[in-house]
Design an enzyme around this catalytic site. Structure first.
Site, PDB file in Angstrom:
ATOM      1  N   ASP A  62       0.835  -1.175   0.058  1.00 38.92           N
ATOM      2  CA  ASP A  62      -0.064   0.012   0.021  1.00 38.92           C
ATOM      3  C   ASP A  62       0.932   1.392   0.000  1.00 38.92           C
ATOM      4  O   ASP A  62       1.535   1.534   0.824  1.00 38.92           O
ATOM      5  CB  ASP A  62      -0.959  -0.100   1.478  1.00 38.92           C
ATOM      6  CG  ASP A  62      -1.764   1.174   1.382  1.00 38.92           C
ATOM      7  OD1 ASP A  62      -1.467   2.251   0.744  1.00 38.92           O
ATOM      8  OD2 ASP A  62      -2.722   1.053   2.219  1.00 38.92           O
ATOM      9  N   VAL A  63       0.685   2.028  -1.080  1.00 40.63           N
ATOM     10  CA  VAL A  63       1.844   3.166  -1.395  1.00 40.63           C
ATOM     11  C   VAL A  63       1.687   4.238  -0.176  1.00 40.63           C
ATOM     12  O   VAL A  63       2.499   5.022   0.088  1.00 40.63           O
ATOM     13  CB  VAL A  63       1.642   3.934  -2.404  1.00 40.63           C
ATOM     14  CG1 VAL A  63       2.225   2.860  -3.702  1.00 40.63           C
ATOM     15  CG2 VAL A  63       0.262   4.227  -2.763  1.00 40.63           C
ATOM     16  N   ASN A  89       2.230   6.055  -9.819  1.00 43.46           N
ATOM     17  CA  ASN A  89       0.977   6.118 -10.420  1.00 43.46           C
ATOM     18  C   ASN A  89      -0.069   5.941  -9.625  1.00 43.46           C
ATOM     19  O   ASN A  89      -1.457   6.215  -9.901  1.00 43.46           O
ATOM     20  CB  ASN A  89       1.290   5.048 -11.589  1.00 43.46           C
ATOM     21  CG  ASN A  89      -0.319   4.614 -12.328  1.00 43.46           C
ATOM     22  OD1 ASN A  89      -0.971   5.429 -13.152  1.00 43.46           O
ATOM     23  ND2 ASN A  89      -0.766   3.616 -11.897  1.00 43.46           N
ATOM     24  N   TYR A 162      -9.836  14.635  -4.890  1.00 41.87           N
ATOM     25  CA  TYR A 162      -8.915  14.340  -6.005  1.00 41.87           C
ATOM     26  C   TYR A 162      -8.313  15.496  -6.380  1.00 41.87           C
ATOM     27  O   TYR A 162      -7.107  15.360  -6.629  1.00 41.87           O
ATOM     28  CB  TYR A 162     -10.022  13.429  -6.930  1.00 41.87           C
ATOM     29  CG  TYR A 162      -9.165  12.984  -7.976  1.00 41.87           C
ATOM     30  CD1 TYR A 162      -8.541  11.695  -7.936  1.00 41.87           C
ATOM     31  CD2 TYR A 162      -8.988  13.532  -9.083  1.00 41.87           C
ATOM     32  CE1 TYR A 162      -7.800  11.344  -8.977  1.00 41.87           C
ATOM     33  CE2 TYR A 162      -8.253  13.239 -10.178  1.00 41.87           C
ATOM     34  CZ  TYR A 162      -7.743  12.027 -10.202  1.00 41.87           C
ATOM     35  OH  TYR A 162      -7.170  11.350 -11.244  1.00 41.87           O
ATOM     36  N   LYS A 166      -4.272  16.253  -6.685  1.00 44.81           N
ATOM     37  CA  LYS A 166      -3.296  16.192  -7.789  1.00 44.81           C
ATOM     38  C   LYS A 166      -2.630  17.950  -7.962  1.00 44.81           C
ATOM     39  O   LYS A 166      -1.756  17.929  -8.333  1.00 44.81           O
ATOM     40  CB  LYS A 166      -4.222  16.117  -9.135  1.00 44.81           C
ATOM     41  CG  LYS A 166      -4.761  14.535  -9.219  1.00 44.81           C
ATOM     42  CD  LYS A 166      -3.670  13.822  -9.307  1.00 44.81           C
ATOM     43  CE  LYS A 166      -4.106  12.158  -9.474  1.00 44.81           C
ATOM     44  NZ  LYS A 166      -3.058  11.301  -9.397  1.00 44.81           N
TER      45      LYS A 166
HETATM   46  P1  NAD Z   1      -7.215   2.406 -12.183  1.00 47.34           P
HETATM   47  O1  NAD Z   1      -8.124   2.440 -10.979  1.00 47.34           O
HETATM   48  O2  NAD Z   1      -7.195   1.468 -13.248  1.00 47.34           O
HETATM   49  O3  NAD Z   1      -5.746   1.989 -11.418  1.00 47.34           O
HETATM   50  C1  NAD Z   1      -5.327   2.498 -10.277  1.00 47.34           C
HETATM   51  C2  NAD Z   1      -4.425   1.723  -9.666  1.00 47.34           C
HETATM   52  O4  NAD Z   1      -3.766   2.128  -8.399  1.00 47.34           O
HETATM   53  C3  NAD Z   1      -4.818   0.239  -9.350  1.00 47.34           C
HETATM   54  O5  NAD Z   1      -3.830  -0.614  -9.691  1.00 47.34           O
HETATM   55  C4  NAD Z   1      -5.084   0.443  -7.841  1.00 47.34           C
HETATM   56  O6  NAD Z   1      -5.026  -0.969  -7.008  1.00 47.34           O
HETATM   57  C5  NAD Z   1      -3.960   0.943  -7.437  1.00 47.34           C
HETATM   58  N1  NAD Z   1      -3.899   1.601  -6.143  1.00 47.34           N
HETATM   59  C6  NAD Z   1      -4.919   2.373  -5.456  1.00 47.34           C
HETATM   60  N2  NAD Z   1      -4.663   2.470  -4.116  1.00 47.34           N
HETATM   61  C7  NAD Z   1      -3.375   1.931  -3.907  1.00 47.34           C
HETATM   62  C8  NAD Z   1      -2.647   1.886  -2.919  1.00 47.34           C
HETATM   63  N3  NAD Z   1      -3.102   2.471  -1.629  1.00 47.34           N
HETATM   64  N4  NAD Z   1      -1.397   1.223  -3.074  1.00 47.34           N
HETATM   65  C9  NAD Z   1      -0.849   0.833  -4.024  1.00 47.34           C
HETATM   66  N5  NAD Z   1      -1.777   0.655  -5.381  1.00 47.34           N
HETATM   67  C10 NAD Z   1      -2.913   1.295  -5.000  1.00 47.34           C
HETATM   68  O7  NAD Z   1      -7.160   3.833 -12.408  1.00 47.34           O
HETATM   69  P2  NAD Z   1      -6.129   4.450 -13.388  1.00 47.34           P
HETATM   70  O8  NAD Z   1      -6.986   5.440 -14.356  1.00 47.34           O
HETATM   71  O9  NAD Z   1      -5.292   3.607 -14.131  1.00 47.34           O
HETATM   72  O10 NAD Z   1      -5.449   5.527 -12.728  1.00 47.34           O
HETATM   73  C11 NAD Z   1      -3.788   5.593 -12.547  1.00 47.34           C
HETATM   74  C12 NAD Z   1      -3.493   6.979 -12.258  1.00 47.34           C
HETATM   75  O11 NAD Z   1      -3.579   7.810 -13.436  1.00 47.34           O
HETATM   76  C13 NAD Z   1      -3.979   7.713 -10.947  1.00 47.34           C
HETATM   77  O12 NAD Z   1      -3.149   8.318 -10.236  1.00 47.34           O
HETATM   78  C14 NAD Z   1      -4.966   8.594 -11.601  1.00 47.34           C
HETATM   79  O13 NAD Z   1      -5.385   9.641 -10.602  1.00 47.34           O
HETATM   80  C15 NAD Z   1      -4.319   8.988 -12.807  1.00 47.34           C
HETATM   81  N6  NAD Z   1      -5.424   9.486 -13.611  1.00 47.34           N
HETATM   82  C16 NAD Z   1      -6.284   8.634 -14.478  1.00 47.34           C
HETATM   83  C17 NAD Z   1      -7.030   9.417 -15.328  1.00 47.34           C
HETATM   84  C18 NAD Z   1      -8.120   8.673 -16.113  1.00 47.34           C
HETATM   85  O14 NAD Z   1      -8.832   9.261 -16.831  1.00 47.34           O
HETATM   86  N7  NAD Z   1      -8.031   7.334 -16.071  1.00 47.34           N
HETATM   87  C19 NAD Z   1      -7.018  10.867 -15.703  1.00 47.34           C
HETATM   88  C20 NAD Z   1      -6.004  11.526 -15.079  1.00 47.34           C
HETATM   89  C21 NAD Z   1      -5.086  10.826 -14.191  1.00 47.34           C
END
Ligand code: NAD
Length: 264
Positions: A62-63, A89, A162, A166
């Protein structure tokens, strides 16, 4: 492009992190695939990366938990010897109107999205500083790519925690870049727009939702995780060696104030 480099991607068993871990492996890096739940999905990513002839390791942590993060880095150094690239990420959402948002919802998002990036960046930077530049591996002593969002600059009603996290990532990234630059360490961010992943399924899963979403995207397509993965890979490579403290928006133009396209 990244042959001989060792990378750690947090939240690497889903969405953007998964695509990024695979892209880094394809580019020649050995990759630690961090996950917090769903070991099978993480092991599947490991197998796909190993298919490129490089090494990969799934590691549960857990990060937002300091001891788990330090344990993960200790294991990575034991297994791979060092780290060259951190992709911070992992992230999540806990949405609610501001007046209904619980402290637990606020805290969880700040803990994972912001404190998690701090803890991982701190541990990576310690190793970058200890090891320094290794000629023939990279011109840089280490690279950190923070996963931000267009919401580091676009306010987002209903997502106060959120957007605040960010906004924090922006200053985390820029301050780290300023502080670590003199030691040859590059810190940058990638800010995705709307990418088709589980985190925002509601925004694209019905045709009506997708039509509304596309109004916010001048390039008129929802992004794929691979769009972000390729940006991270190039940013982490020596092709971008003079890029320090920058946010690369990968958003189909979402940050271009699309509401003004017709004159405002
Ligand atoms: P996702 O839900 O598919 O992936 C998120 C990942 O983070 C998952 O593997 C989850 O298990 C992991 N995670 C959550 N809590 C955690 C913890 N405490 N420790 C370790 N891992 C943990 O979503 P995504 O869209 O792939 O998101 C990835 C990143 O991209 C995030 O930081 C998100 O804010 C950012 N982001 C996504 C979008 C989008 O449109 N999908 C847009 C902007 C930013």
């Amino acid at each position: 492009m990244l042959r001989g480099q060792k990378a750690l991607v947090t939240g690497a068993n889903s969405g953007i992190g998964l695509a990024t871990a695979i892209a880094l492996g394809r580019a020649g890096a050995d990759v630690v695939v961090n996950y917090v739940s769903d070991r099978d999905a993480a092991e599947d990513v490991v197998r796909r990366i190993e298919g490129f002839g490089v090494r990969a390791l799934a590691y549960e942590a857990d990060v937002s938990d300091e001891a788990q993060v330090t344990g993960m880095f200790a294991r990575m150094l034991e297994e791979f010897g060092t780290i060259d690239i951190l992709v911070a990420n992992a992230g999540l959402q806990r949405d609610a109107p501001a007046t209904e948002m619980t402290l637990a919802q606020w805290q969880k998002v700040i803990d994972v999205n912001l404190t998690g990036q701090f803890l991982c960046a701190r541990e990576a930077a310690k190793e970058f500083l200890r090891r320094g530049v290794v000629p023939g591996v990279s011109r840089s002593a280490g690279k950190i790519v923070c996963m931000s969002s267009v919401h580091q600059v676009i306010p987002w009603s209903g997502h106060l925690n959120y957007a605040s996290s960010k906004g924090g990532v922006l200053m985390l990234m820029e301050t780290l870049a300023q502080e670590l630059g003199p030691s040859g360490i590059r810190v940058n961010a990638v800010a995705p727009g709307a990418i088709r992943t589980p985190i925002n399924r509601a925004a694209w899963e019905t045709p009506e939702a997708e039509r509304d979403l596309l109004k916010l995207i001048p390039y008129r397509r929802v992004g794929d995780p691979e769009d972000i993965a390729s940006a991270v890979t190039v940013l982490a490579s020596d092709l971008m060696d003079y890029v320090v403290g920058t946010t690369l928006f990968v958003d189909g133009g979402m940050t271009l104030f699309p509401g003004f396209a017709t004159g405002g």
